[in-house]
Motif scaffolding. Structure first.
Motif, PDB file in Angstrom:
ATOM      1  N   ARG A   1       0.799  -1.228   0.000  1.00 54.84           N
ATOM      2  CA  ARG A   1       0.000   0.000   0.000  1.00 54.84           C
ATOM      3  C   ARG A   1       0.833   1.279   0.000  1.00 54.84           C
ATOM      4  N   ALA A   2       2.093   1.183   0.352  1.00 58.44           N
ATOM      5  CA  ALA A   2       2.945   2.373   0.432  1.00 58.44           C
ATOM      6  C   ALA A   2       4.133   2.193  -0.512  1.00 58.44           C
ATOM      7  N   LYS A   3       4.271   3.068  -1.464  1.00 61.76           N
ATOM      8  CA  LYS A   3       5.310   2.918  -2.487  1.00 61.76           C
ATOM      9  C   LYS A   3       6.666   3.490  -2.082  1.00 61.76           C
ATOM     10  N   THR A   4       6.672   4.609  -1.377  1.00 57.85           N
ATOM     11  CA  THR A   4       7.946   5.226  -1.002  1.00 57.85           C
ATOM     12  C   THR A   4       8.248   4.955   0.472  1.00 57.85           C
ATOM     13  N   ARG A   5       9.499   5.192   0.861  1.00 53.00           N
ATOM     14  CA  ARG A   5       9.886   5.002   2.260  1.00 53.00           C
ATOM     15  C   ARG A   5       9.098   5.945   3.174  1.00 53.00           C
ATOM     16  N   ASP A   6       8.893   7.187   2.741  1.00 58.33           N
ATOM     17  CA  ASP A   6       8.136   8.139   3.559  1.00 58.33           C
ATOM     18  C   ASP A   6       6.690   7.691   3.741  1.00 58.33           C
ATOM     19  N   GLU A   7       6.062   7.226   2.655  1.00 57.68           N
ATOM     20  CA  GLU A   7       4.691   6.715   2.759  1.00 57.68           C
ATOM     21  C   GLU A   7       4.638   5.504   3.684  1.00 57.68           C
ATOM     22  N   ARG A   8       5.632   4.642   3.565  1.00 58.15           N
ATOM     23  CA  ARG A   8       5.698   3.434   4.394  1.00 58.15           C
ATOM     24  C   ARG A   8       5.844   3.811   5.870  1.00 58.15           C
TER      25      ARG A   8
ATOM     26  N   LEU B   1       4.941   6.574   7.352  1.00 54.15           N
ATOM     27  CA  LEU B   1       3.692   7.174   7.798  1.00 54.15           C
ATOM     28  C   LEU B   1       2.620   6.109   8.028  1.00 54.15           C
ATOM     29  N   LEU B   2       2.502   5.167   7.098  1.00 54.34           N
ATOM     30  CA  LEU B   2       1.498   4.121   7.238  1.00 54.34           C
ATOM     31  C   LEU B   2       1.810   3.206   8.423  1.00 54.34           C
ATOM     32  N   VAL B   3       3.075   2.855   8.608  1.00 55.26           N
ATOM     33  CA  VAL B   3       3.461   2.035   9.757  1.00 55.26           C
ATOM     34  C   VAL B   3       3.061   2.743  11.044  1.00 55.26           C
ATOM     35  N   HIS B   4       3.376   4.025  11.142  1.00 58.86           N
ATOM     36  CA  HIS B   4       3.042   4.761  12.366  1.00 58.86           C
ATOM     37  C   HIS B   4       1.527   4.797  12.582  1.00 58.86           C
ATOM     38  N   GLU B   5       0.754   5.026  11.527  1.00 62.57           N
ATOM     39  CA  GLU B   5      -0.700   5.053  11.670  1.00 62.57           C
ATOM     40  C   GLU B   5      -1.237   3.710  12.150  1.00 62.57           C
ATOM     41  N   VAL B   6      -0.700   2.615  11.602  1.00 63.56           N
ATOM     42  CA  VAL B   6      -1.160   1.292  12.014  1.00 63.56           C
ATOM     43  C   VAL B   6      -0.780   1.028  13.469  1.00 63.56           C
ATOM     44  N   VAL B   7       0.438   1.402  13.855  1.00 60.62           N
ATOM     45  CA  VAL B   7       0.858   1.222  15.253  1.00 60.62           C
ATOM     46  C   VAL B   7      -0.047   2.046  16.173  1.00 60.62           C
ATOM     47  N   VAL B   8      -0.334   3.286  15.802  1.00 57.25           N
ATOM     48  CA  VAL B   8      -1.205   4.147  16.616  1.00 57.25           C
ATOM     49  C   VAL B   8      -2.588   3.510  16.742  1.00 57.25           C
ATOM     50  N   GLU B   9      -3.134   3.004  15.655  1.00 57.36           N
ATOM     51  CA  GLU B   9      -4.460   2.382  15.696  1.00 57.36           C
ATOM     52  C   GLU B   9      -4.481   1.169  16.629  1.00 57.36           C
ATOM     53  N   GLN B  10      -3.430   0.367  16.586  1.00 56.03           N
ATOM     54  CA  GLN B  10      -3.379  -0.829  17.434  1.00 56.03           C
ATOM     55  C   GLN B  10      -3.175  -0.447  18.906  1.00 56.03           C
ATOM     56  N   VAL B  11      -2.367   0.563  19.152  1.00 59.00           N
ATOM     57  CA  VAL B  11      -2.170   1.048  20.528  1.00 59.00           C
ATOM     58  C   VAL B  11      -3.482   1.636  21.045  1.00 59.00           C
ATOM     59  N   ALA B  12      -4.208   2.329  20.186  1.00 56.46           N
ATOM     60  CA  ALA B  12      -5.508   2.887  20.586  1.00 56.46           C
ATOM     61  C   ALA B  12      -6.460   1.766  20.999  1.00 56.46           C
ATOM     62  N   GLU B  13      -6.451   0.681  20.255  1.00 58.15           N
ATOM     63  CA  GLU B  13      -7.298  -0.457  20.623  1.00 58.15           C
ATOM     64  C   GLU B  13      -6.865  -1.032  21.970  1.00 58.15           C
ATOM     65  N   LEU B  14      -5.564  -1.156  22.168  1.00 52.12           N
ATOM     66  CA  LEU B  14      -5.033  -1.660  23.436  1.00 52.12           C
ATOM     67  C   LEU B  14      -5.456  -0.781  24.613  1.00 52.12           C
ATOM     68  N   LEU B  15      -5.341   0.534  24.449  1.00 44.69           N
ATOM     69  CA  LEU B  15      -5.634   1.471  25.532  1.00 44.69           C
ATOM     70  C   LEU B  15      -7.116   1.825  25.647  1.00 44.69           C
ATOM     71  N   GLY B  16      -7.901   1.437  24.638  1.00 45.87           N
ATOM     72  CA  GLY B  16      -9.319   1.772  24.655  1.00 45.87           C
ATOM     73  C   GLY B  16      -9.575   3.247  24.415  1.00 45.87           C
ATOM     74  N   LEU B  17      -8.734   3.855  23.578  1.00 45.48           N
ATOM     75  CA  LEU B  17      -8.840   5.283  23.277  1.00 45.48           C
ATOM     76  C   LEU B  17      -8.981   5.498  21.779  1.00 45.48           C
TER      77      LEU B  17
END
Length: 128
Positions: free
Chosen positions: A91-98, A100-116
């Motif tokens: 889904r991410a072609k460049t290193r910068d896109e990758r 950003l997407l990695v960080h968004e996915v990590v944030v989403e999973q941490v949000a699920e963990l914390l219930g936020l």
């Protein structure tokens, strides 16, 4: 005379998998400064999601391909956040896109963990 193109400490010698692992670790460390309780969470990278095991309500159902997954602690196993490398790379072609997407996915999973909400986990979520 043949030898390595670059010394091991130079980024040229880092594999794509190692580079991806570094992105996940950087993201986890960035969030850990804001949420110290994340130091007890295991952040991992897998190539692709596997199918759900029988009786595993948290497994992949075979429908849409997930980019990451939060696995709640069980017994002696700590909470775990897994990021799937190949689906993210597709889904991410460049290193910068990758990154950003990695960080968004990590944030989403941490949000699920914390219930936020993800925006509370990282106020810059979704702004880039």
């Amino acid at each position: 005379m043949r030898g390595p193109l670059a010394p091991p400490q130079v980024p040229l010698s880092v594999s794509r998998a190692e580079s991806f692992q570094d992105l996940v670790q950087d993201s986890a460390e960035r969030l850990e400064r804001r949420w110290p309780q994340l130091s007890a969470v295991d952040f991992a990278v897998l190539e692709v999601p596997g199918p759900a095991a029988p009786g595993d309500p948290d497994g992949w159902d075979g429908e849409s391909v997930p980019l990451g997954r939060f696995i709640a602690a069980r017994g002696d196993t700590p909470d775990r956040i897994v990021i799937y490398r190949r689906p993210v790379e597709i889904r991410a072609k460049t290193r910068d896109e990758r990154a950003l997407l990695v960080h968004e996915v990590v944030v989403e999973q941490v949000a699920e963990l914390l219930g936020l909400a993800p925006e509370l986990v990282d106020p810059r979520y979704g702004q880039d």
